[in-house]
Design an enzyme around this catalytic site. Structure first.
Site, mmCIF file in Angstrom:
data_model
loop_
_atom_site.group_PDB
_atom_site.id
_atom_site.type_symbol
_atom_site.label_atom_id
_atom_site.label_comp_id
_atom_site.label_asym_id
_atom_site.label_seq_id
_atom_site.Cartn_x
_atom_site.Cartn_y
_atom_site.Cartn_z
ATOM 1 N N LYS A 13 0.834 -1.211 0.000
ATOM 2 C CA LYS A 13 0.000 0.000 0.000
ATOM 3 C C LYS A 13 0.864 1.255 0.000
ATOM 4 O O LYS A 13 0.665 2.167 -0.791
ATOM 5 C CB LYS A 13 -0.926 0.039 1.229
ATOM 6 C CG LYS A 13 -1.881 -1.130 1.333
ATOM 7 C CD LYS A 13 -2.817 -0.985 2.516
ATOM 8 C CE LYS A 13 -2.132 -1.041 3.876
ATOM 9 N NZ LYS A 13 -1.457 -2.318 4.165
ATOM 10 N N ARG A 88 -9.876 1.671 8.680
ATOM 11 C CA ARG A 88 -9.373 0.328 8.969
ATOM 12 C C ARG A 88 -10.378 -0.516 9.732
ATOM 13 O O ARG A 88 -10.068 -1.636 10.089
ATOM 14 C CB ARG A 88 -8.127 0.484 9.830
ATOM 15 C CG ARG A 88 -6.939 -0.296 9.339
ATOM 16 C CD ARG A 88 -5.819 0.069 10.274
ATOM 17 N NE ARG A 88 -4.689 -0.749 10.074
ATOM 18 C CZ ARG A 88 -3.650 -0.406 9.322
ATOM 19 N NH1 ARG A 88 -3.659 0.724 8.661
ATOM 20 N NH2 ARG A 88 -2.619 -1.201 9.228
ATOM 21 N N ARG A 127 11.559 -5.610 4.560
ATOM 22 C CA ARG A 127 11.275 -4.180 4.371
ATOM 23 C C ARG A 127 12.251 -3.290 5.137
ATOM 24 O O ARG A 127 12.624 -3.567 6.276
ATOM 25 C CB ARG A 127 9.863 -3.861 4.848
ATOM 26 C CG ARG A 127 9.630 -2.342 4.904
ATOM 27 C CD ARG A 127 8.223 -1.942 5.057
ATOM 28 N NE ARG A 127 7.533 -2.651 6.105
ATOM 29 C CZ ARG A 127 6.217 -2.655 6.207
ATOM 30 N NH1 ARG A 127 5.477 -2.013 5.351
ATOM 31 N NH2 ARG A 127 5.652 -3.319 7.192
ATOM 32 N N ARG A 161 11.055 -1.641 10.967
ATOM 33 C CA ARG A 161 9.994 -1.297 11.917
ATOM 34 C C ARG A 161 9.917 -2.286 13.068
ATOM 35 O O ARG A 161 10.101 -3.477 12.876
ATOM 36 C CB ARG A 161 8.646 -1.276 11.188
ATOM 37 C CG ARG A 161 8.322 0.069 10.622
ATOM 38 C CD ARG A 161 7.156 0.060 9.667
ATOM 39 N NE ARG A 161 5.963 -0.622 10.124
ATOM 40 C CZ ARG A 161 4.828 -0.652 9.433
ATOM 41 N NH1 ARG A 161 4.751 -0.014 8.268
ATOM 42 N NH2 ARG A 161 3.788 -1.293 9.889
ATOM 43 N N ARG A 172 -1.171 -8.734 13.195
ATOM 44 C CA ARG A 172 -1.668 -7.702 12.265
ATOM 45 C C ARG A 172 -2.545 -8.320 11.182
ATOM 46 O O ARG A 172 -3.552 -7.729 10.783
ATOM 47 C CB ARG A 172 -0.479 -6.934 11.662
ATOM 48 C CG ARG A 172 0.126 -5.942 12.667
ATOM 49 C CD ARG A 172 1.539 -5.541 12.316
ATOM 50 N NE ARG A 172 1.658 -4.925 11.022
ATOM 51 C CZ ARG A 172 2.807 -4.830 10.332
ATOM 52 N NH1 ARG A 172 3.922 -5.316 10.862
ATOM 53 N NH2 ARG A 172 2.831 -4.248 9.179
HETATM 54 P P1 AP5 Z 1 4.798 -1.636 1.821
HETATM 55 O O1 AP5 Z 1 4.464 -0.749 0.662
HETATM 56 O O2 AP5 Z 1 5.572 -1.050 2.950
HETATM 57 O O3 AP5 Z 1 3.468 -2.371 2.354
HETATM 58 P P2 AP5 Z 1 2.206 -1.810 3.128
HETATM 59 O O4 AP5 Z 1 0.996 -2.469 2.533
HETATM 60 O O5 AP5 Z 1 2.219 -0.323 3.192
HETATM 61 O O6 AP5 Z 1 2.473 -2.499 4.530
HETATM 62 P P3 AP5 Z 1 2.376 -1.969 6.027
HETATM 63 O O7 AP5 Z 1 2.996 -3.049 6.862
HETATM 64 O O8 AP5 Z 1 2.923 -0.585 6.153
HETATM 65 O O9 AP5 Z 1 0.867 -1.958 6.248
HETATM 66 P P4 AP5 Z 1 0.193 -1.909 7.584
HETATM 67 O O10 AP5 Z 1 -1.220 -1.676 7.137
HETATM 68 O O11 AP5 Z 1 0.407 -3.090 8.448
HETATM 69 O O12 AP5 Z 1 0.939 -0.737 8.363
HETATM 70 P P5 AP5 Z 1 0.565 0.765 8.724
HETATM 71 O O13 AP5 Z 1 1.783 1.557 8.729
HETATM 72 O O14 AP5 Z 1 -0.611 1.228 7.931
HETATM 73 O O15 AP5 Z 1 5.552 -2.912 1.213
HETATM 74 C C1 AP5 Z 1 6.058 -3.937 2.070
HETATM 75 C C2 AP5 Z 1 7.441 -4.410 1.553
HETATM 76 O O16 AP5 Z 1 7.256 -5.073 0.288
HETATM 77 C C3 AP5 Z 1 8.436 -3.263 1.283
HETATM 78 O O17 AP5 Z 1 9.699 -3.675 1.659
HETATM 79 C C4 AP5 Z 1 8.365 -3.049 -0.244
HETATM 80 O O18 AP5 Z 1 9.599 -2.598 -0.767
HETATM 81 C C5 AP5 Z 1 8.039 -4.455 -0.730
HETATM 82 N N1 AP5 Z 1 7.198 -4.446 -1.935
HETATM 83 C C6 AP5 Z 1 6.164 -3.609 -2.220
HETATM 84 N N2 AP5 Z 1 5.604 -3.920 -3.414
HETATM 85 C C7 AP5 Z 1 6.304 -5.001 -3.882
HETATM 86 C C8 AP5 Z 1 6.223 -5.791 -5.084
HETATM 87 N N3 AP5 Z 1 5.298 -5.556 -6.024
HETATM 88 N N4 AP5 Z 1 7.085 -6.817 -5.228
HETATM 89 C C9 AP5 Z 1 8.041 -7.069 -4.281
HETATM 90 N N5 AP5 Z 1 8.177 -6.350 -3.128
HETATM 91 C C10 AP5 Z 1 7.315 -5.331 -2.939
HETATM 92 O O19 AP5 Z 1 0.046 0.562 10.221
HETATM 93 C C11 AP5 Z 1 0.889 0.188 11.266
HETATM 94 C C12 AP5 Z 1 0.146 0.215 12.587
HETATM 95 O O20 AP5 Z 1 -0.338 1.538 12.854
HETATM 96 C C13 AP5 Z 1 -1.101 -0.670 12.677
HETATM 97 O O21 AP5 Z 1 -0.779 -1.994 13.020
HETATM 98 C C14 AP5 Z 1 -1.895 0.052 13.762
HETATM 99 O O22 AP5 Z 1 -1.390 -0.241 15.047
HETATM 100 C C15 AP5 Z 1 -1.605 1.514 13.474
HETATM 101 N N6 AP5 Z 1 -2.600 2.126 12.566
HETATM 102 C C16 AP5 Z 1 -2.354 2.641 11.324
HETATM 103 N N7 AP5 Z 1 -3.503 3.106 10.780
HETATM 104 C C17 AP5 Z 1 -4.488 2.878 11.695
HETATM 105 C C18 AP5 Z 1 -5.893 3.111 11.703
HETATM 106 N N8 AP5 Z 1 -6.532 3.666 10.660
HETATM 107 N N9 AP5 Z 1 -6.593 2.760 12.821
HETATM 108 C C19 AP5 Z 1 -5.980 2.211 13.878
HETATM 109 N N10 AP5 Z 1 -4.660 1.938 13.926
HETATM 110 C C20 AP5 Z 1 -3.910 2.270 12.838
#
Ligand code: AP5
Ligand code: ZN
Length: 217
Positions: A13, A88, A127, A161, A172
């Protein structure tokens, strides 16, 4: 354009949002990045969010919804935005709808990124993120930086992270299935969802995303 990006942790994402936001000239709004920035600055909001994030659980809606609304009200978001990681759960989706209605605006589409769980684990384990900008994302095998540990885009230090360990990824994923997946049905009922495969090269996924958004809009 106003778009929501949804998909499991590690689906790509953040990677796609960073690229799509540039192409569409709209800001990339990631609640995860906003929380991490607050943690980095040691703000009260960051302190509250940290324990939930470290456990792989959702930060409470009272905190999250207010923060997301504040960000969407910034001048650079006046003509559109790409939401990554928000909403979410159903409570957040309903709060977003109320907010949009108050502003007299609507979502143009919801892009749902699909990826199998074994790939999620591989992507998260490798990552690396930039300390200067959470939108600068790398992978040690799939998208390595030119110099190990250094961001290609800004020279910032790369780090792993604290919620990217195997047991936290499992939590997660569980939270994603129970709390986040129901919002896809909620948006299907509004005829907003385009589902694409997030497998393949990063730029192939971006092309798929752009095509899907064109057909939706
Ligand atoms: P990446 O693009 O980083 O993936 P992502 O989908 O953004 O993954 P996240 O782990 O950041 O999502 P998340 O939803 O768990 O975390 P968030 O920060 O939102 O890609 C992943 C890896 O793959 C990278 O190394 C990239 O290079 C590689 N890659 C990408 N595309 C590729 C491809 N096509 N081929 C090969 N490799 C590839 O949330 C974290 C925490 O914050 C949550 O757990 C929660 O505690 C809190 N939080 C955030 N938002 C909320 C909310 N709305 N409500 C409540 N809590 C929240
Ligand atoms: Zn950087």
């Amino acid at each position: 354009m106003r778009i929501v990006l949804v998909g499991p942790p590690g689906a790509g994402k953040g990677t796609q949002a960073h690229l799509l936001a540039k192409t569409l000239s709209i800001p990339h709004i990631s609640t995860g990045d906003l929380f991490r920035a607050n943690i980095g600055q040691g703000t009260p909001l960051g302190l509250e969010a940290k324990s939930y994030m470290d456990a792989g659980r959702l930060v409470p809606d009272e905190v999250t919804i207010g923060m997301a609304k504040d960000r969407m009200l910034q001048p650079d978001a006046a003509n559109g935005f790409l939401l990554d990681g928000f909403p979410r759960n159903l409570g957040q989706a309903k709060a977003l709808d109320e907010f949009l209605a108050e502003q007299g605006i609507k979502l143009d589409g919801v892009l749902d990124l699909e990826v199998p769980e074994d790939e999620v684990v591989r992507r998260i384990a490798g990552r690396r993120l930039c300390r200067n900008d959470g939108g600068h994302v790398f992978h040690v095998d799939y998208n390595p930086p030119k110099v190990e540990g250094v961001c290609d885009e800004c020279g910032g230090e790369l780090y792993q992270r604290s919620d990217d360990t195997e047991d936290k990824v499992r939590t997660r994923l569980e939270v994603y299935h129970t709390e986040t997946e129901p919002i896809i049905d909620y948006y299907v009922q509004q005829d907003l969802v385009a589902t694409i495969s997030a497998l393949g090269k990063v730029d192939e996924v971006t092309q798929r995303a752009i095509e899907a958004l064109k057909q939706n809009g």
